[in-house]
Write an enzyme that holds these catalytic residues in place. Sequence first.
Site, PDB file in Angstrom:
ATOM      1  N   ASN A  53       0.873  -1.174   0.000  1.00  0.00           N
ATOM      2  CA  ASN A  53       0.000   0.000   0.000  1.00  0.00           C
ATOM      3  C   ASN A  53       0.909   1.222   0.000  1.00  0.00           C
ATOM      4  OD1 ASN A  53      -1.793   2.040   0.525  1.00  0.00           O
ATOM      5  ND2 ASN A  53      -2.357   1.347   2.581  1.00  0.00           N
ATOM      6  N   TRP A  54       1.024   1.843  -1.161  1.00  0.00           N
ATOM      7  CA  TRP A  54       1.957   2.975  -1.273  1.00  0.00           C
ATOM      8  C   TRP A  54       1.381   4.261  -0.676  1.00  0.00           C
ATOM      9  CZ3 TRP A  54       5.397   3.205  -6.318  1.00  0.00           C
ATOM     10  CH2 TRP A  54       6.252   2.102  -6.330  1.00  0.00           C
ATOM     11  N   LYS A  55       0.081   4.232  -0.324  1.00  0.00           N
ATOM     12  CA  LYS A  55      -0.556   5.429   0.257  1.00  0.00           C
ATOM     13  C   LYS A  55      -0.281   6.639  -0.657  1.00  0.00           C
ATOM     14  CE  LYS A  55      -0.265   3.232   4.719  1.00  0.00           C
ATOM     15  NZ  LYS A  55      -0.231   3.358   6.163  1.00  0.00           N
ATOM     16  N   HIS A  90      -9.659   1.147   4.510  1.00  0.00           N
ATOM     17  CA  HIS A  90      -8.419   1.336   5.280  1.00  0.00           C
ATOM     18  C   HIS A  90      -8.700   2.262   6.466  1.00  0.00           C
ATOM     19  CE1 HIS A  90      -4.382   2.535   6.397  1.00  0.00           C
ATOM     20  NE2 HIS A  90      -3.960   1.459   5.763  1.00  0.00           N
ATOM     21  N   GLU A 141      -7.092   4.624   7.688  1.00  0.00           N
ATOM     22  CA  GLU A 141      -6.838   6.043   7.441  1.00  0.00           C
ATOM     23  C   GLU A 141      -8.036   6.689   6.763  1.00  0.00           C
ATOM     24  OE1 GLU A 141      -3.056   5.556   5.473  1.00  0.00           O
ATOM     25  OE2 GLU A 141      -2.135   5.031   7.395  1.00  0.00           O
ATOM     26  N   GLU A 159      -5.602  -4.891  10.486  1.00  0.00           N
ATOM     27  CA  GLU A 159      -4.572  -3.882  10.713  1.00  0.00           C
ATOM     28  C   GLU A 159      -4.894  -3.106  11.992  1.00  0.00           C
ATOM     29  OE1 GLU A 159      -2.524  -2.637   6.814  1.00  0.00           O
ATOM     30  OE2 GLU A 159      -4.399  -1.540   6.927  1.00  0.00           O
ATOM     31  N   GLY A 164       2.286   2.282  10.719  1.00  0.00           N
ATOM     32  CA  GLY A 164       3.236   3.375  10.560  1.00  0.00           C
ATOM     33  C   GLY A 164       3.917   3.790  11.855  1.00  0.00           C
ATOM     34  N   SER A 168       3.150  -2.097  10.289  1.00  0.00           N
ATOM     35  CA  SER A 168       4.602  -2.148  10.522  1.00  0.00           C
ATOM     36  C   SER A 168       5.225  -3.505  10.216  1.00  0.00           C
ATOM     37  CB  SER A 168       4.932  -1.708  11.956  1.00  0.00           C
ATOM     38  OG  SER A 168       4.519  -0.373  12.158  1.00  0.00           O
ATOM     39  N   GLY A 179       2.719  -1.173   4.233  1.00  0.00           N
ATOM     40  CA  GLY A 179       2.789   0.241   3.855  1.00  0.00           C
ATOM     41  C   GLY A 179       4.221   0.657   3.582  1.00  0.00           C
ATOM     42  N   GLY A 180       4.831   1.307   4.564  1.00  0.00           N
ATOM     43  CA  GLY A 180       6.154   1.900   4.403  1.00  0.00           C
ATOM     44  C   GLY A 180       7.189   0.975   3.768  1.00  0.00           C
TER      45      GLY A 180
HETATM   46  P1  PGA Z   1       2.659   0.303   7.553  1.00  0.00           P
HETATM   47  O1  PGA Z   1       1.212   0.511   6.887  1.00  0.00           O
HETATM   48  O2  PGA Z   1       3.200  -1.002   7.024  1.00  0.00           O
HETATM   49  O3  PGA Z   1       3.464   1.488   7.094  1.00  0.00           O
HETATM   50  O4  PGA Z   1       2.458   0.258   9.031  1.00  0.00           O
HETATM   51  C1  PGA Z   1       0.341  -0.570   6.699  1.00  0.00           C
HETATM   52  C2  PGA Z   1      -0.971  -0.083   6.130  1.00  0.00           C
HETATM   53  O5  PGA Z   1      -1.454   0.983   6.537  1.00  0.00           O
HETATM   54  O6  PGA Z   1      -1.579  -0.745   5.257  1.00  0.00           O
END
Ligand code: PGA
Length: 247
Positions: free
Chosen positions: A11-13, A95, A97, A165, A171, A210, A231-232
Amino acid sequence: MTAPTPLIAGNWKMNGLASSLGEAQAIAAGVAGGKARVAICPPAVLLERMSRALAGTEVLVGGQDAHGEDAGAFTGDVSAEMLADAGARLVILGHSERREAYHETDALVGKKVLAALRWGLEPIVCVGETLAQRQAGEALPVVIGQVRGSLPPELAGHLFSVAYEPVWAIGTGLTATVADIEEMHSAIRATLTDMFGASAALIPILYGGSVKPANAREILHAAEVGGALVGGASLKAADFLAIIHAL
Ligand code: PGA
Protein backbone atom coordinates in the site's frame (compact mmCIF):
# COMPACT_ATOMS: atom_id res chain seq x y z
CA MET A 1 -10.07 -27.74 2.31
CA THR A 2 -6.68 -26.41 1.26
CA ALA A 3 -5.11 -23.24 2.64
CA PRO A 4 -5.66 -19.93 0.85
CA THR A 5 -2.97 -18.74 -1.57
CA PRO A 6 -1.20 -16.00 0.38
CA LEU A 7 -1.40 -12.41 -0.82
CA ILE A 8 1.23 -9.79 -0.09
CA ALA A 9 0.08 -6.33 -1.08
CA GLY A 10 2.01 -3.07 -0.93
CA ASN A 11 0.00 0.00 0.00
CA TRP A 12 1.96 2.97 -1.27
CA LYS A 13 -0.56 5.43 0.26
CA MET A 14 0.15 9.02 -0.97
CA ASN A 15 3.68 8.17 -2.08
CA GLY A 16 5.10 7.60 -5.53
CA LEU A 17 5.70 9.51 -8.75
CA ALA A 18 6.51 8.45 -12.28
CA SER A 19 10.10 8.16 -11.09
CA SER A 20 8.99 5.37 -8.70
CA LEU A 21 8.00 3.00 -11.49
CA GLY A 22 11.54 1.64 -11.56
CA GLU A 23 11.08 0.53 -7.95
CA ALA A 24 7.92 -1.35 -8.97
CA GLN A 25 9.79 -2.98 -11.83
CA ALA A 26 12.58 -4.00 -9.45
CA ILE A 27 9.93 -5.63 -7.24
CA ALA A 28 8.50 -7.48 -10.24
CA ALA A 29 11.97 -8.63 -11.27
CA GLY A 30 12.57 -10.11 -7.82
CA VAL A 31 9.29 -11.92 -7.10
CA ALA A 32 9.76 -14.90 -9.40
CA GLY A 33 9.40 -18.21 -7.64
CA GLY A 34 7.77 -16.69 -4.55
CA LYS A 35 4.91 -18.45 -2.78
CA ALA A 36 2.54 -15.49 -2.61
CA ARG A 37 0.48 -13.50 -5.06
CA VAL A 38 1.99 -10.02 -5.00
CA ALA A 39 0.27 -6.69 -5.58
CA ILE A 40 1.25 -3.02 -5.46
CA CYS A 41 -1.41 -0.40 -4.80
CA PRO A 42 -0.01 2.96 -5.93
CA PRO A 43 -1.79 6.31 -5.95
CA ALA A 44 -4.63 6.29 -8.52
CA VAL A 45 -2.83 8.60 -10.94
CA LEU A 46 0.03 6.09 -11.25
CA LEU A 47 -2.18 3.04 -11.80
CA GLU A 48 -2.28 3.06 -15.55
CA ARG A 49 1.44 3.70 -15.94
CA MET A 50 2.28 1.08 -13.34
CA SER A 51 0.03 -1.52 -14.91
CA ARG A 52 1.76 -0.91 -18.24
CA ALA A 53 5.21 -1.02 -16.61
CA LEU A 54 4.34 -4.34 -14.92
CA ALA A 55 2.50 -5.94 -17.84
CA GLY A 56 3.63 -9.52 -18.31
CA THR A 57 5.03 -9.77 -14.77
CA GLU A 58 3.52 -11.64 -11.82
CA VAL A 59 2.80 -8.44 -9.91
CA LEU A 60 -0.78 -7.19 -9.87
CA VAL A 61 -1.72 -3.57 -9.38
CA GLY A 62 -4.54 -2.28 -7.20
CA GLY A 63 -6.29 0.87 -6.09
CA GLN A 64 -6.37 2.23 -2.55
CA ASP A 65 -10.04 3.22 -2.48
CA ALA A 66 -13.05 3.38 -4.79
CA HIS A 67 -16.31 5.32 -4.67
CA GLY A 68 -19.48 3.33 -4.07
CA GLU A 69 -21.11 4.78 -7.19
CA ASP A 70 -19.93 4.11 -10.72
CA ALA A 71 -20.02 7.71 -12.01
CA GLY A 72 -21.45 11.11 -11.25
CA ALA A 73 -20.96 14.43 -9.50
CA PHE A 74 -18.39 13.31 -6.91
CA THR A 75 -15.55 15.81 -7.21
CA GLY A 76 -12.16 14.29 -6.57
CA ASP A 77 -13.38 10.71 -6.32
CA VAL A 78 -12.43 7.68 -8.40
CA SER A 79 -14.80 4.84 -9.24
CA ALA A 80 -14.11 1.12 -9.30
CA GLU A 81 -14.78 1.13 -13.03
CA MET A 82 -12.07 3.77 -13.49
CA LEU A 83 -9.60 1.72 -11.46
CA ALA A 84 -10.36 -1.36 -13.55
CA ASP A 85 -10.08 0.72 -16.72
CA ALA A 86 -6.61 1.83 -15.58
CA GLY A 87 -5.49 -1.77 -15.13
CA ALA A 88 -6.23 -2.40 -11.45
CA ARG A 89 -7.11 -5.96 -10.45
CA LEU A 90 -7.60 -5.36 -6.74
CA VAL A 91 -8.66 -2.53 -4.48
CA ILE A 92 -8.02 -1.76 -0.81
CA LEU A 93 -11.28 -0.72 0.87
CA GLY A 94 -12.02 0.59 4.36
CA HIS A 95 -8.42 1.34 5.28
CA SER A 96 -8.33 2.81 8.78
CA GLU A 97 -6.84 6.04 7.44
CA ARG A 98 -9.96 6.45 5.32
CA ARG A 99 -12.32 5.28 8.06
CA GLU A 100 -10.76 7.95 10.29
CA ALA A 101 -10.06 10.88 7.94
CA TYR A 102 -13.18 10.49 5.78
CA HIS A 103 -15.50 8.97 8.37
CA GLU A 104 -16.03 5.85 6.30
CA THR A 105 -18.54 3.57 8.02
CA ASP A 106 -18.92 -0.18 7.67
CA ALA A 107 -22.04 0.43 5.56
CA LEU A 108 -20.12 2.70 3.18
CA VAL A 109 -17.26 0.21 2.93
CA GLY A 110 -19.84 -2.48 2.10
CA LYS A 111 -21.18 -0.29 -0.69
CA LYS A 112 -17.67 0.16 -2.07
CA VAL A 113 -17.18 -3.61 -1.96
CA LEU A 114 -20.27 -4.04 -4.16
CA ALA A 115 -18.89 -1.43 -6.58
CA ALA A 116 -15.60 -3.34 -6.73
CA LEU A 117 -17.46 -6.57 -7.48
CA ARG A 118 -19.42 -4.89 -10.28
CA TRP A 119 -16.13 -4.15 -12.03
CA GLY A 120 -14.32 -7.36 -11.30
CA LEU A 121 -11.91 -5.94 -8.73
CA GLU A 122 -10.74 -8.14 -5.87
CA PRO A 123 -11.41 -6.28 -2.62
CA ILE A 124 -8.94 -6.19 0.27
CA VAL A 125 -11.22 -5.12 3.10
CA CYS A 126 -9.43 -3.60 6.09
CA VAL A 127 -10.49 -3.87 9.71
CA GLY A 128 -8.72 -3.05 12.95
CA GLU A 129 -9.14 -1.59 16.41
CA THR A 130 -7.68 1.63 17.84
CA LEU A 131 -5.35 1.63 20.83
CA ALA A 132 -8.14 2.95 23.06
CA GLN A 133 -10.42 0.12 21.96
CA ARG A 134 -7.71 -2.48 22.63
CA GLN A 135 -6.95 -1.03 26.04
CA ALA A 136 -10.66 -1.11 26.85
CA GLY A 137 -10.73 -4.83 26.02
CA GLU A 138 -12.92 -4.20 22.97
CA ALA A 139 -10.54 -5.26 20.20
CA LEU A 140 -12.31 -8.52 19.33
CA PRO A 141 -15.91 -7.22 19.27
CA VAL A 142 -14.86 -4.08 17.35
CA VAL A 143 -13.05 -6.03 14.65
CA ILE A 144 -15.70 -8.73 14.38
CA GLY A 145 -18.33 -5.98 14.07
CA GLN A 146 -16.33 -4.43 11.23
CA VAL A 147 -16.05 -7.79 9.47
CA ARG A 148 -19.80 -8.39 9.73
CA GLY A 149 -20.67 -4.81 8.76
CA SER A 150 -18.25 -4.31 5.88
CA LEU A 151 -18.57 -7.60 3.99
CA PRO A 152 -21.83 -7.93 2.06
CA PRO A 153 -23.20 -11.43 1.36
CA GLU A 154 -22.66 -10.82 -2.38
CA LEU A 155 -18.96 -11.53 -1.77
CA ALA A 156 -19.78 -15.25 -1.59
CA GLY A 157 -17.95 -17.05 -4.38
CA HIS A 158 -15.71 -14.06 -5.21
CA LEU A 159 -12.00 -13.68 -4.61
CA PHE A 160 -11.40 -11.25 -1.75
CA SER A 161 -9.30 -10.88 1.37
CA VAL A 162 -9.61 -9.31 4.80
CA ALA A 163 -6.71 -7.30 6.21
CA TYR A 164 -6.44 -7.09 9.99
CA GLU A 165 -4.57 -3.88 10.71
CA PRO A 166 -4.52 -2.72 14.34
CA VAL A 167 -4.64 1.06 13.96
CA TRP A 168 -2.00 1.56 16.63
CA ALA A 169 0.47 -0.60 14.69
CA ILE A 170 0.21 1.28 11.38
CA GLY A 171 3.24 3.38 10.56
CA THR A 172 4.32 3.37 14.21
CA GLY A 173 6.94 0.63 14.21
CA LEU A 174 4.76 -1.23 16.74
CA THR A 175 3.45 -4.65 15.77
CA ALA A 176 0.91 -6.82 17.50
CA THR A 177 2.34 -9.91 19.18
CA VAL A 178 2.01 -13.18 17.32
CA ALA A 179 -0.39 -14.35 20.03
CA ASP A 180 -2.60 -11.28 19.50
CA ILE A 181 -2.49 -11.73 15.72
CA GLU A 182 -3.39 -15.42 15.95
CA GLU A 183 -6.22 -14.74 18.38
CA MET A 184 -7.69 -12.06 16.11
CA HIS A 185 -7.19 -13.97 12.88
CA SER A 186 -8.86 -17.07 14.23
CA ALA A 187 -11.80 -14.98 15.43
CA ILE A 188 -12.03 -13.42 11.96
CA ARG A 189 -11.85 -16.90 10.38
CA ALA A 190 -14.69 -18.13 12.59
CA THR A 191 -16.77 -15.09 11.63
CA LEU A 192 -16.07 -15.58 7.92
CA THR A 193 -17.06 -19.24 8.22
CA ASP A 194 -20.29 -18.23 9.92
CA MET A 195 -20.97 -15.70 7.14
CA PHE A 196 -19.79 -17.61 4.05
CA GLY A 197 -19.70 -21.27 5.05
CA ALA A 198 -16.91 -23.75 4.48
CA SER A 199 -15.49 -21.83 1.49
CA ALA A 200 -14.34 -19.17 3.96
CA ALA A 201 -11.32 -21.39 4.62
CA LEU A 202 -9.93 -20.08 1.32
CA ILE A 203 -10.19 -16.37 2.16
CA PRO A 204 -6.71 -14.98 2.92
CA ILE A 205 -6.61 -13.00 6.17
CA LEU A 206 -3.75 -10.53 5.84
CA TYR A 207 -1.95 -8.84 8.70
CA GLY A 208 -0.94 -5.21 8.35
CA GLY A 209 0.83 -2.75 10.60
CA SER A 210 4.60 -2.15 10.52
CA VAL A 211 5.40 -5.38 8.69
CA LYS A 212 9.09 -5.20 7.79
CA PRO A 213 11.87 -7.58 6.78
CA ALA A 214 12.84 -8.12 10.43
CA ASN A 215 9.41 -9.35 11.56
CA ALA A 216 7.93 -10.72 8.33
CA ARG A 217 8.92 -14.36 8.82
CA GLU A 218 7.37 -14.61 12.26
CA ILE A 219 4.17 -12.84 11.21
CA LEU A 220 3.70 -14.60 7.88
CA HIS A 221 4.10 -18.01 9.49
CA ALA A 222 1.63 -17.33 12.31
CA ALA A 223 -1.54 -19.41 12.32
CA GLU A 224 -4.32 -18.09 10.07
CA VAL A 225 -2.08 -15.38 8.55
CA GLY A 226 -2.60 -15.50 4.80
CA GLY A 227 -0.27 -12.71 3.80
CA ALA A 228 0.38 -9.06 4.57
CA LEU A 229 -0.68 -5.54 3.71
CA VAL A 230 2.54 -3.55 3.80
CA GLY A 231 2.79 0.24 3.86
CA GLY A 232 6.15 1.90 4.40
CA ALA A 233 8.26 -1.19 3.71
CA SER A 234 6.63 -1.70 0.30
CA LEU A 235 8.13 1.51 -1.07
CA LYS A 236 11.64 0.07 -1.33
CA ALA A 237 12.08 -2.96 -3.57
CA ALA A 238 14.73 -4.52 -1.33
CA ASP A 239 12.52 -4.36 1.77
CA PHE A 240 9.34 -5.48 0.03
CA LEU A 241 11.16 -8.39 -1.65
CA ALA A 242 12.66 -9.44 1.68
CA ILE A 243 9.12 -9.60 3.09
CA ILE A 244 7.83 -11.53 0.07
CA HIS A 245 10.65 -14.04 0.35
CA ALA A 246 10.16 -14.45 4.10
CA LEU A 247 7.14 -16.60 3.27
P1 PGA B 1 2.66 0.30 7.55
O1 PGA B 1 1.21 0.51 6.89
O2 PGA B 1 3.20 -1.00 7.02
O3 PGA B 1 3.46 1.49 7.09
O4 PGA B 1 2.46 0.26 9.03
C1 PGA B 1 0.34 -0.57 6.70
C2 PGA B 1 -0.97 -0.08 6.13
O5 PGA B 1 -1.45 0.98 6.54
O6 PGA B 1 -1.58 -0.74 5.26
